[in-house]
Motif scaffolding. Structure first.
Motif, PDB file in Angstrom:
ATOM      1  N   LEU A  65      -1.304  -5.686  -5.921  1.00 44.29           N
ATOM      2  CA  LEU A  65      -0.985  -7.089  -5.677  1.00 44.29           C
ATOM      3  C   LEU A  65       0.453  -7.390  -6.071  1.00 44.29           C
ATOM      4  CD1 LEU A  65      -2.101  -9.880  -4.854  1.00 44.29           C
ATOM      5  CD2 LEU A  65      -2.705 -10.214  -7.263  1.00 44.29           C
ATOM      6  N   LEU A 105      -8.215  -9.008  -6.805  1.00 37.48           N
ATOM      7  CA  LEU A 105      -8.864  -7.710  -6.676  1.00 37.48           C
ATOM      8  C   LEU A 105      -7.964  -6.623  -7.239  1.00 37.48           C
ATOM      9  CD1 LEU A 105     -10.284  -7.769  -3.026  1.00 37.48           C
ATOM     10  CD2 LEU A 105     -11.635  -7.633  -5.125  1.00 37.48           C
ATOM     11  N   GLN A 137       0.847  -1.187   0.000  1.00 37.45           N
ATOM     12  CA  GLN A 137       0.000   0.000   0.000  1.00 37.45           C
ATOM     13  C   GLN A 137       0.880   1.233   0.000  1.00 37.45           C
ATOM     14  OE1 GLN A 137      -2.405   0.745   3.503  1.00 37.45           O
ATOM     15  NE2 GLN A 137      -3.819   2.020   2.359  1.00 37.45           N
ATOM     16  N   PHE A 186      -7.623  -2.519  -6.880  1.00 39.31           N
ATOM     17  CA  PHE A 186      -8.082  -1.444  -6.005  1.00 39.31           C
ATOM     18  C   PHE A 186      -7.928  -0.084  -6.674  1.00 39.31           C
ATOM     19  CE2 PHE A 186      -8.857  -3.310  -1.845  1.00 39.31           C
ATOM     20  CZ  PHE A 186      -8.282  -4.561  -1.979  1.00 39.31           C
ATOM     21  N   GLY A 187      -8.795   0.827  -6.279  1.00 34.29           N
ATOM     22  CA  GLY A 187      -8.599   2.219  -6.610  1.00 34.29           C
ATOM     23  C   GLY A 187      -7.576   2.840  -5.676  1.00 34.29           C
ATOM     24  N   GLY A 188      -7.241   4.101  -5.936  1.00 40.92           N
ATOM     25  CA  GLY A 188      -6.198   4.765  -5.169  1.00 40.92           C
ATOM     26  C   GLY A 188      -6.609   5.193  -3.770  1.00 40.92           C
ATOM     27  N   GLY A 189      -7.884   5.088  -3.455  1.00 40.76           N
ATOM     28  CA  GLY A 189      -8.344   5.432  -2.116  1.00 40.76           C
ATOM     29  C   GLY A 189      -8.860   6.857  -2.010  1.00 40.76           C
ATOM     30  N   GLY A 192      -1.829   7.150  -2.776  1.00 38.10           N
ATOM     31  CA  GLY A 192      -2.267   7.433  -4.140  1.00 38.10           C
ATOM     32  C   GLY A 192      -2.390   6.221  -5.030  1.00 38.10           C
ATOM     33  N   HIS A 193      -1.878   5.097  -4.576  1.00 38.26           N
ATOM     34  CA  HIS A 193      -1.928   3.875  -5.394  1.00 38.26           C
ATOM     35  C   HIS A 193      -2.869   2.820  -4.835  1.00 38.26           C
ATOM     36  CE1 HIS A 193       1.370   4.902  -8.131  1.00 38.26           C
ATOM     37  NE2 HIS A 193       1.945   5.466  -7.082  1.00 38.26           N
ATOM     38  N   GLY A 194      -3.452   3.070  -3.701  1.00 39.69           N
ATOM     39  CA  GLY A 194      -4.290   2.047  -3.099  1.00 39.69           C
ATOM     40  C   GLY A 194      -3.451   0.832  -2.745  1.00 39.69           C
ATOM     41  N   LEU A 195      -4.026  -0.341  -2.929  1.00 38.83           N
ATOM     42  CA  LEU A 195      -3.291  -1.583  -2.701  1.00 38.83           C
ATOM     43  C   LEU A 195      -2.982  -2.205  -4.054  1.00 38.83           C
ATOM     44  CD1 LEU A 195      -4.859  -1.195   0.081  1.00 38.83           C
ATOM     45  CD2 LEU A 195      -4.463  -3.645   0.366  1.00 38.83           C
ATOM     46  N   PHE A 228     -11.595   2.429   0.108  1.00 44.23           N
ATOM     47  CA  PHE A 228     -11.083   1.873  -1.134  1.00 44.23           C
ATOM     48  C   PHE A 228     -12.186   1.130  -1.882  1.00 44.23           C
ATOM     49  CE2 PHE A 228      -6.632   2.691  -0.555  1.00 44.23           C
ATOM     50  CZ  PHE A 228      -6.459   2.708   0.816  1.00 44.23           C
ATOM     51  N   GLU A 259      -9.849   5.935   5.515  1.00 40.07           N
ATOM     52  CA  GLU A 259      -9.613   5.870   4.075  1.00 40.07           C
ATOM     53  C   GLU A 259     -10.500   4.771   3.506  1.00 40.07           C
ATOM     54  OE1 GLU A 259      -5.562   6.098   2.876  1.00 40.07           O
ATOM     55  OE2 GLU A 259      -6.193   6.761   0.890  1.00 40.07           O
TER      56      GLU A 259
END
Lengths: 114, 113
Positions: A45, B101, A37, B103-106, A40-43, B90, B88
């Motif tokens: 994989l 999955l 994590q 994910f978006g950037g949040g 700005g990039h979220g998660l 997501f 936050e």
């Protein structure tokens, strides 16, 4: 919490050193995942596993390797850590017996590479 | 390849006001969508999910989301937020094989008193 633990929870290391992060689950789920994590990039994989000794790459696998010798443990190794690998790492499991494959996450490991 | 875009990186809102967190996705086939919440210094917790059926999905803590296929959106809403909703959020989409999955950037929701 789906019985997921991660160790260590915090680690500071130096560039070029090897690092191994451990994910442990208590419920015998087949699928396990490693994400990183970053703001700005979220998660994103890194790698995932679909059984003992069965693994595959994710979106950001360069510089990482994984191993799964037992159902309950999924290890993430940084062979030679770099500053760009400073991040928070999350492990997840995917539940079975459902059609929608829900994922549950561990508490995370904060890794700082100096 | 699938992708998820969360249009707002931060959303400040006053306590008891309504809020909407926006999420747009791209996916070629069947769509399974999720919203996760991350409280400070914690892991991710599933808030709600869309699998099929009713396009309005209700989740925990009074949140709901609406799946809109024509607009490829899955916006999260709450009619009245609390300080404790500061976290936050997501948005995520499941791949066709059902094993990964994206994910978006949040979106960081900041609830002010």
């Amino acid at each position: 919490d789906a019985g997921i633990t991660q160790s260590p929870r915090h680690k500071v290391t130096e560039t070029g050193t090897p690092v191994t992060l451990r994910c442990h689950q208590t419920e015998n789920h087949r699928y396990m995942y490693w994400y990183r994590q970053d703001p700005g990039h979220g998660l994103r994989l890194i790698h995932y596993s679909y059984g003992v000794k069965d693994t595959d790459k994710g979106e950001v696998s360069d510089g990482y390797s994984v191993s799964r010798s037992k159902t309950e443990d999924f290890l993430l190794t940084l062979e030679s850590a770099t500053s760009s690998q400073t991040s928070v790492y999350f492990c997840a499991i995917r539940t079975s017996g459902t059609s929608y494959n829900e994922q549950f996450f561990g508490p995370g490991t904060r890794l700082t590479v100096l | 390849a699938q992708s998820v875009t969360q249009l707002d990186s931060q959303v400040p809102v006053f306590e008891e006001a309504p809020v909407e967190l926006r999420c747009n996705y791209s996916s070629s086939v069947s769509v399974y969508l999720f919203w996760y919440v991350q409280y400070p210094n914690q892991g991710l917790q599933l808030l709600l999910k869309y699998l099929s059926g009713s396009t309005l999905v209700k989740g925990i803590n009074g949140f709901e989301a609406e799946f809109n296929k024509s607009q490829t959106s899955f916006h999260l809403r709450k009619p009245s937020v609390h300080i404790s909703d500061t976290a936050e959020y997501f948005c995520a989409v499941l791949n066709n094989a059902g094993n990964m999955l994206t994910f978006g950037g949040g979106t960081r929701l900041m609830v002010k008193p």
